[in-house]
Structure formats: C-alpha cells, structure tokens
Design an enzyme around this catalytic site. Structure first.
Site: not given
Length: 225
Positions: A9, A11
């Site tokens: 991922d 953010d």
C-alpha cells in the site's frame, strides 16, 4: 519457499500521507461549514473513490454537498502534493532495499488515483524501486475487496499466495488477506479492530520490525503450498 514478490500500500504505509490528508480534509470541512467528524474520516482510510463517497455521504447525511466538498478537498490536496514530497515512513528504504537484494519484484497497490500516486512516488524518490503501480481507478471493487491485490500480483506474474503484502489500514489488510497473500499490517492512524485481528495476519509496529523478522527467517516465510 522464499519470497516471490512484495506488494505495498502507499498512503500511511510507504508515505506519511494520512495525517496530511486528514488535516486538509478538516480545513476543507471548516471552510464549507461542515463539522469535522473524525470517526467518519477514519472509516474511509484504505477505500477507493467510490468507497470514500459512500461512507462520507452516510456519515454526514443528506445535507452534504459531496461534489463540492470533494472538489475543494482535492484542490487543496493536489496543491500540497505538488509543492513538496510527503515524508517517507520509518523503515521503508531499508525494507525495500533488502527485498530488492533478495530479487523480489515490488509493486504498489494503492486506492489513490494514478495521477496522484505517480506524483507522490516520484517526489518521494521511491518510484524507481517499484516494478508496477496499481491504483484504485483501475478496479471495480475497492479495498477491502481483494481485486486490487489480485491485479497487482497478476501484473507481476506471481501467484497471490506467494506474495508478501504490506498495509496500514484495516480495509487494506482485509483485501490482502482475502487475496491469499502473507499480510503484514503496520497500523498508522487506525489500530486493527477485533475483526481484523482475527484474520491471523502479522501486526507489527513499524517496517523496521518487519525487516528484522524477515531477516531472522533468512528471507523465508511460511507461504501456503
């Protein structure tokens, strides 16, 4: 079996984005006369655009002019992202370097749209380390659905069951586990709830701890047969 690939991922996991984004959302709400509902905001972390709209409409009710709020929020956020790099989270460089040394291809699977993702990765200096980037605008179903992780693995040519996945959010961790990946969750703004912890994935405080665990295992993890 050794690590075949690793999917991250972005953010809140690679980049310390979530605090920046939440602050900008709060500023936007105040500018438009809405209260800042922190629990509602925290519920959207890890969601793609469709999920964000649905949860914000539910949380704020029929008085919310979502298109107007979204446009103002997006303009403020784009301006911030374009001005300077988002800080890199602790342990990111060390873990990515080590995985590269093991020969593992690396990918990003982010709910952000492609334009924003590419800008943030480029300004942070992380873009050259990844073989592919898969974004929320490229899938029908956002996290916690596994589609984005399945697509990211397919682009790398790797069985999802032979991938490590790294997430900060509950939604993202559910998506990675549902895709069949060996999942590490490094919580950022939101701690895993009981339902998420029950998935049986690894929850560690930071990426340095992940790196130490993988190094102690000599790059070998208990992947499914």
């Amino acid at each position: 079996m050794s690590v075949s690939a690793a999917i991250f991922d972005m953010d809140g996991l690679l980049l310390d984005t979530e605090r920046v984004c939440m602050s900008i959302f709060q500023q936007t709400c105040e500018a438009q006369g809405y209260p800042f509902l922190e629990p509602v905001y925290l519920s959207i972390i890890g969601c793609n655009a469709g999920g964000i709209e649905r949860l914000l409409r539910q949380g704020y009710g029929p008085q919310l002019d979502y298109p107007k709020l979204r446009q103002a929020w997006r303009q403020r956020y784009h301006a911030r992202v374009a001005e300077s790099a988002i800080p890199i989270k602790p342990g990111v460089q060390a873990l990515l370097t080590w995985l590269r040394q093991q020969g593992a291809p690396l990918a990003v699977a982010t709910s952000s749209d492609r334009e924003l993702a590419e800008v943030k990765l480029r300004l942070s200096g992380l873009a050259p380390l990844f073989d592919s980037v898969t974004t929320g605008c490229e899938v029908v179903h956002g996290k916690p659905h596994p589609e984005i992780y399945q697509l990211a693995a397919r682009r790398l040519g790797v069985d999802p069951r032979h991938c490590l996945a790294f997430e900060d959010s509950n939604n993202g961790s559910r998506a990675a586990v549902a895709a069949g990946m060996i999942t590490y969750q490094i919580p950022d703004l939101v701690q895993p709830d009981e339902t998420t912890r029950a998935l049986g994935h690894r929850v560690l405080p930071n990426l340095f701890a992940v790196l130490e665990e993988l190094q102690q295992a000599n790059g070998r993890v208990p992947l499914p047969a």
